[in-house]
Every structure is written in C-alpha cells, then in structure tokens.
Design an enzyme around this catalytic site. Structure first.
Site, PDB file in Angstrom:
ATOM      1  CG  ASN A  86      -5.638   4.498   5.583  1.00 23.34           C
ATOM      2  OD1 ASN A  86      -5.323   4.551   4.394  1.00 23.34           O
ATOM      3  ND2 ASN A  86      -6.868   4.778   6.013  1.00 23.34           N
ATOM      4  CG  HIS A 103       0.107  -0.755   2.523  1.00 23.77           C
ATOM      5  ND1 HIS A 103      -0.591   0.090   1.681  1.00 23.77           N
ATOM      6  CD2 HIS A 103       0.162  -1.944   1.895  1.00 23.77           C
ATOM      7  CE1 HIS A 103      -0.942  -0.575   0.585  1.00 23.77           C
ATOM      8  NE2 HIS A 103      -0.502  -1.819   0.693  1.00 23.77           N
TER       9      HIS A 103
HETATM   10  C1  BV8 Z   1       4.005  -6.016  -3.628  1.00 25.45           C
HETATM   11  C2  BV8 Z   1       3.808   3.289   1.635  1.00 25.45           C
HETATM   12  C3  BV8 Z   1       5.073  -8.066  -4.120  1.00 25.45           C
HETATM   13  C4  BV8 Z   1       3.116   3.496   2.876  1.00 25.45           C
HETATM   14  C5  BV8 Z   1       2.490   2.389  -0.116  1.00 25.45           C
HETATM   15  C6  BV8 Z   1       2.383  -3.138 -12.239  1.00 25.45           C
HETATM   16  C7  BV8 Z   1       1.046  -3.512 -12.237  1.00 25.45           C
HETATM   17  C8  BV8 Z   1       0.418  -3.914 -11.072  1.00 25.45           C
HETATM   18  C9  BV8 Z   1       1.117  -3.942  -9.866  1.00 25.45           C
HETATM   19  C10 BV8 Z   1       2.424  -3.549  -9.851  1.00 25.45           C
HETATM   20  C11 BV8 Z   1       3.068  -3.155 -11.024  1.00 25.45           C
HETATM   21  N1  BV8 Z   1       4.348  -2.826 -10.702  1.00 25.45           N
HETATM   22  C12 BV8 Z   1       4.536  -3.022  -9.373  1.00 25.45           C
HETATM   23  C13 BV8 Z   1       3.372  -3.468  -8.838  1.00 25.45           C
HETATM   24  C14 BV8 Z   1       3.130  -3.801  -7.414  1.00 25.45           C
HETATM   25  C15 BV8 Z   1       2.957  -2.533  -6.593  1.00 25.45           C
HETATM   26  C16 BV8 Z   1       1.823  -1.708  -7.135  1.00 25.45           C
HETATM   27  O1  BV8 Z   1       0.668  -2.029  -6.947  1.00 25.45           O
HETATM   28  N2  BV8 Z   1       2.174  -0.622  -7.833  1.00 25.45           N
HETATM   29  C17 BV8 Z   1       1.128   0.208  -8.420  1.00 25.45           C
HETATM   30  C18 BV8 Z   1       1.404   1.670  -8.100  1.00 25.45           C
HETATM   31  C19 BV8 Z   1       1.086  -0.070  -9.901  1.00 25.45           C
HETATM   32  N3  BV8 Z   1       2.640  -2.975  -5.244  1.00 25.45           N
HETATM   33  C20 BV8 Z   1       3.625  -3.210  -4.372  1.00 25.45           C
HETATM   34  O2  BV8 Z   1       4.806  -2.984  -4.591  1.00 25.45           O
HETATM   35  C21 BV8 Z   1       3.210  -3.834  -3.047  1.00 25.45           C
HETATM   36  N4  BV8 Z   1       4.032  -4.974  -2.805  1.00 25.45           N
HETATM   37  O3  BV8 Z   1       3.297  -6.120  -4.596  1.00 25.45           O
HETATM   38  O4  BV8 Z   1       4.906  -6.966  -3.246  1.00 25.45           O
HETATM   39  C22 BV8 Z   1       6.080  -8.960  -3.536  1.00 25.45           C
HETATM   40  C23 BV8 Z   1       5.967 -10.317  -3.773  1.00 25.45           C
HETATM   41  C24 BV8 Z   1       6.913 -11.154  -3.235  1.00 25.45           C
HETATM   42  C25 BV8 Z   1       7.945 -10.646  -2.471  1.00 25.45           C
HETATM   43  C26 BV8 Z   1       8.055  -9.284  -2.226  1.00 25.45           C
HETATM   44  C27 BV8 Z   1       7.117  -8.431  -2.774  1.00 25.45           C
HETATM   45  C28 BV8 Z   1       3.407  -2.861  -1.892  1.00 25.45           C
HETATM   46  C29 BV8 Z   1       2.337  -1.850  -1.913  1.00 25.45           C
HETATM   47  C30 BV8 Z   1       2.481  -0.907  -0.701  1.00 25.45           C
HETATM   48  C31 BV8 Z   1       3.199   0.310  -1.139  1.00 25.45           C
HETATM   49  N5  BV8 Z   1       3.208   1.305  -0.074  1.00 25.45           N
HETATM   50  N6  BV8 Z   1       2.817   3.457   0.605  1.00 25.45           N
HETATM   51  C32 BV8 Z   1       2.894   4.960   3.068  1.00 25.45           C
HETATM   52  O5  BV8 Z   1       3.784   5.757   2.755  1.00 25.45           O
HETATM   53  O6  BV8 Z   1       1.787   5.268   3.497  1.00 25.45           O
HETATM   54  S1  BV8 Z   1       1.163   2.494  -1.170  1.00 25.45           S
HETATM   55  C33 BV8 Z   1       0.247   3.901  -0.857  1.00 25.45           C
HETATM   56  O7  BV8 Z   1      -0.908   3.808  -1.715  1.00 25.45           O
HETATM   57  C34 BV8 Z   1      -0.317   3.969   0.556  1.00 25.45           C
HETATM   58  O8  BV8 Z   1       0.104   2.892   1.361  1.00 25.45           O
HETATM   59  C35 BV8 Z   1      -1.823   3.861   0.344  1.00 25.45           C
HETATM   60  O9  BV8 Z   1      -2.371   3.116   1.355  1.00 25.45           O
HETATM   61  C36 BV8 Z   1      -1.906   3.168  -0.959  1.00 25.45           C
HETATM   62  C37 BV8 Z   1      -3.227   3.240  -1.669  1.00 25.45           C
HETATM   63  O10 BV8 Z   1      -3.604   4.601  -1.765  1.00 25.45           O
HETATM   64  P1  BV8 Z   1      -5.099   4.955  -1.286  1.00 25.45           P
HETATM   65  O11 BV8 Z   1      -5.232   4.613   0.153  1.00 25.45           O
HETATM   66  O12 BV8 Z   1      -6.075   4.346  -2.216  1.00 25.45           O
HETATM   67  O13 BV8 Z   1      -5.098   6.525  -1.386  1.00 25.45           O
HETATM   68  P2  BV8 Z   1      -5.294   7.413  -2.707  1.00 25.45           P
HETATM   69  O14 BV8 Z   1      -4.847   8.795  -2.366  1.00 25.45           O
HETATM   70  O15 BV8 Z   1      -4.698   6.711  -3.890  1.00 25.45           O
HETATM   71  O16 BV8 Z   1      -6.877   7.421  -2.936  1.00 25.45           O
HETATM   72  C38 BV8 Z   1      -7.716   8.067  -1.986  1.00 25.45           C
HETATM   73  C39 BV8 Z   1      -9.141   7.659  -2.310  1.00 25.45           C
HETATM   74  O17 BV8 Z   1     -10.004   8.201  -1.321  1.00 25.45           O
HETATM   75  C40 BV8 Z   1      -9.633   8.167  -3.656  1.00 25.45           C
HETATM   76  O18 BV8 Z   1     -10.335   7.130  -4.325  1.00 25.45           O
HETATM   77  C41 BV8 Z   1     -10.598   9.299  -3.271  1.00 25.45           C
HETATM   78  O19 BV8 Z   1     -11.682   9.404  -4.195  1.00 25.45           O
HETATM   79  C42 BV8 Z   1     -11.113   8.819  -1.934  1.00 25.45           C
HETATM   80  N7  BV8 Z   1     -11.549   9.884  -1.026  1.00 25.45           N
HETATM   81  C43 BV8 Z   1     -10.951  11.078  -0.789  1.00 25.45           C
HETATM   82  N8  BV8 Z   1     -11.653  11.742   0.171  1.00 25.45           N
HETATM   83  C44 BV8 Z   1     -12.666  10.925   0.550  1.00 25.45           C
HETATM   84  C45 BV8 Z   1     -12.606   9.745  -0.199  1.00 25.45           C
HETATM   85  N9  BV8 Z   1     -13.493   8.735  -0.049  1.00 25.45           N
HETATM   86  C46 BV8 Z   1     -14.474   8.905   0.863  1.00 25.45           C
HETATM   87  N10 BV8 Z   1     -14.597  10.020   1.634  1.00 25.45           N
HETATM   88  C47 BV8 Z   1     -13.714  11.038   1.494  1.00 25.45           C
HETATM   89  N11 BV8 Z   1     -13.870  12.145   2.251  1.00 25.45           N
END
Ligand code: BV8
Length: 222
Positions: A86, A103
């Site tokens: 976050n 992040h």
């Molecule tokens: C990197 C910006 C390498 C910040 C964010 C193919 C396959 C695998 C990986 C990749 C791929 N292609 C590319 C990649 C890598 C990529 C990636 O993972 N892509 C995914 C989408 C496939 N990752 C990256 O690019 C990362 N960097 O790998 O660098 C590298 C190596 C060398 C040199 C240079 C680079 C960078 C990742 C960061 C990206 N930035 N956002 C912002 O704007 O905030 S990511 C974004 O998603 C946010 O940061 C957030 O933190 C993150 C994860 O989301 P969640 O926090 O999980 O939130 P979400 O809404 O998804 O889920 C909420 C959850 O809460 C749910 O489960 C829900 O059930 C639950 N919930 C809801 N209410 C409640 C609850 N639980 C409990 N109580 C409640 N009340």
C-alpha cells in the site's frame, strides 16, 4: 517469534480507501497502462498526477482501522517485519513504528531527473520544481509496473529468517509480492492468509482466515 507480514489494499478497505481489483476498484475507472506505468507518465503526466492527487486527497479524509492498530500491537509483542504494497500512510498513523513500503508512498514526491525524494504537497504537478536540482520532473514516489520495488533485499532476508508469514488483504496478483508465501514456505515457514476471499495464490498458504481485516487481524494476533 520472528514474523513477516505483507499487507495489500484490503487492509485499508474498511477505512474507506478503494482497493484495486474489487467491483468498485481503482482500476475500474482506469486502465493500469494509463496511470501506473512510466510510459503512462511520459505520455500523460496530467492524467497520472490527477489519479494520484485524488487518492492523496481521499487519504487525508480517512483513518486507520482496527487491523492497522492490531499490527502496531503485534510489533510490540514480537519481532515483526511489516511490508506493505500500500502507498497509504495508515500503518504509520495506526502506530506501526517501521513500515516497509515496497511500492512507494502517496505522500512522497520523486524527481525523475535526479532521484531526489521529498514530502509531497497535497496537489502535485510535473512542473513543480525539484527542491534539489530545480528541474521540472516531479512524479509521485510510487513503484509503477516494470519498475523495481523498493527494499527487496531486506524483504527477502526477513522472509528467510521468519518463523511465520502472513499476507493480509492482498489479491496475490502482483509480483514479486505474490511470490513471498512460496519463498517463505521453501524455508519451512508457516504461512497464513487473512482475506475476504481466496486470493490468486491461496494454494501457497498453510491456513486461510476468512473475514474482514478489522475483525480477523485483532483476533489473529490475540
Ligand atoms: C517488477 C502502483 C521487475 C502503486 C502497483 C507476467 C507474469 C508475472 C509477473 C509479471 C508479468 N508481467 C509483468 C510482471 C511483473 C509485474 C506484475 O506482477 N504484473 C502482474 C499484474 C501480472 N510486476 C511489476 O511490474 C513490479 N515490478 O516486477 O520489476 C524489475 C526487475 C528488474 C529491474 C526493474 C524491474 C512492480 C509492481 C508494482 C506495481 N505498482 N501500483 C499504486 O498505484 O498504488 S501494483 C498495485 O497492485 C498496487 O500497488 C497494489 O498494492 C498491488 C496489489 O494489489 P492488492 O493490494 O492486492 O489489491 P487488490 O485490489 O488487487 O486486492 C485487494 C484484496 O483485499 C482482495 O484479495 C480482497 O479480497 C481483499 N479485501 C477487500 N476488502 C477486504 C479484504 N481483505 C480483508 N478485509 C477486507 N475488508
């Protein structure tokens, strides 16, 4: 006991901050490629700053919830490494002393020209001059897709030395964070998931505790 906790947007949902991938999620109104990549910022810095200025304004209107306060209490009871995906400051405002923002942070600014970082103004614009170099290359200090998350060495070390790992309120969609449970499990660490629903990496956990974080986290630490 040494504990590593990873939190995601779900821990801040009950404080009133939108998650990313829920029905009313942040990405619902934006394509990720349009607001959370370096290319997006080069293409349309005004749109990207508007997206983060709105989130920064929302953050100023909400408060930490019982889950944030419970993790601050956990830090007083055990050797806790708290990692968050976050970019909000609710862990700090809930009393957590040492928060690893892998992040980045909504309330920090970064100069894209000289890498200087400073406390962000409420409204940020690309033309804001950098306090260090004076250039107009101001961006949010946020890790976008394709950028290296912060503090990874410290995080991997904590995962390898912990007795217990818990992921709280994260969908397990984004790497490297989504790989932390597998990494910890390879070291024989017991892994918990606290979530409202099954995450994409639910199979990586030994035990899942289902429910809203403001209820499950205080119960879990008790
Ligand atoms: C990197 C910006 C390498 C910040 C964010 C193919 C396959 C695998 C990986 C990749 C791929 N292609 C590319 C990649 C890598 C990529 C990636 O993972 N892509 C995914 C989408 C496939 N990752 C990256 O690019 C990362 N960097 O790998 O660098 C590298 C190596 C060398 C040199 C240079 C680079 C960078 C990742 C960061 C990206 N930035 N956002 C912002 O704007 O905030 S990511 C974004 O998603 C946010 O940061 C957030 O933190 C993150 C994860 O989301 P969640 O926090 O999980 O939130 P979400 O809404 O998804 O889920 C909420 C959850 O809460 C749910 O489960 C829900 O059930 C639950 N919930 C809801 N209410 C409640 C609850 N639980 C409990 N109580 C409640 N009340």
């Amino acid at each position: 006991m040494r504990i590593t906790v990873l939190t995601g947007a779900g821990i801040s949902a009950e404080s009133g901050l939108a998650t990313f991938r829920g029905d009313d999620g942040l990405w619902e109104n934006h394509r990720v490629e349009d607001v959370a990549t370096p290319q997006a910022f080069i293409r349309d810095p005004v749109l990207v700053h508007r997206f983060y200025n709105q989130r920064r304004a929302n953050l100023a209107r909400v408060d930490p919830n019982a889950a944030h306060h419970a993790l601050a209490q956990l830090a007083r009871m055990h050797d806790l490494t708290l990692v968050t995906q976050n970019v909000d400051n609710l862990h700090e405002r809930g009393g957590s002393p040492d928060v690893i923002h892998m992040h980045g942070e909504l309330n920090r600014a970064l100069c894209a020209a000289c890498d200087h970082r400073w406390d962000a103004p409420a409204l940020m614009h690309r033309a804001d001059p950098c306090p260090a170099c004076g250039q107009t290359a101001t961006r949010p200090d946020i890790v976008w897709f394709g950028e290296m998350p912060y503090h990874m060495e410290r995080i991997w070390a904590a995962l390898e030395q912990s007795d217990l790992f818990a992921a709280i309120g994260t969908s397990g969609n984004v790497y490297p964070a989504a790989g932390f449970a597998q990494h910890a499990a390879r070291m024989g660490t017991r892994c918990f998931e606290l979530n409202l629903a099954d995450s994409a990496n639910a199979r990586d956990f030994d035990q899942r505790i289902t429910g809203p974080a403001s209820q499950t986290v205080p119960e879990w630490i008790a």
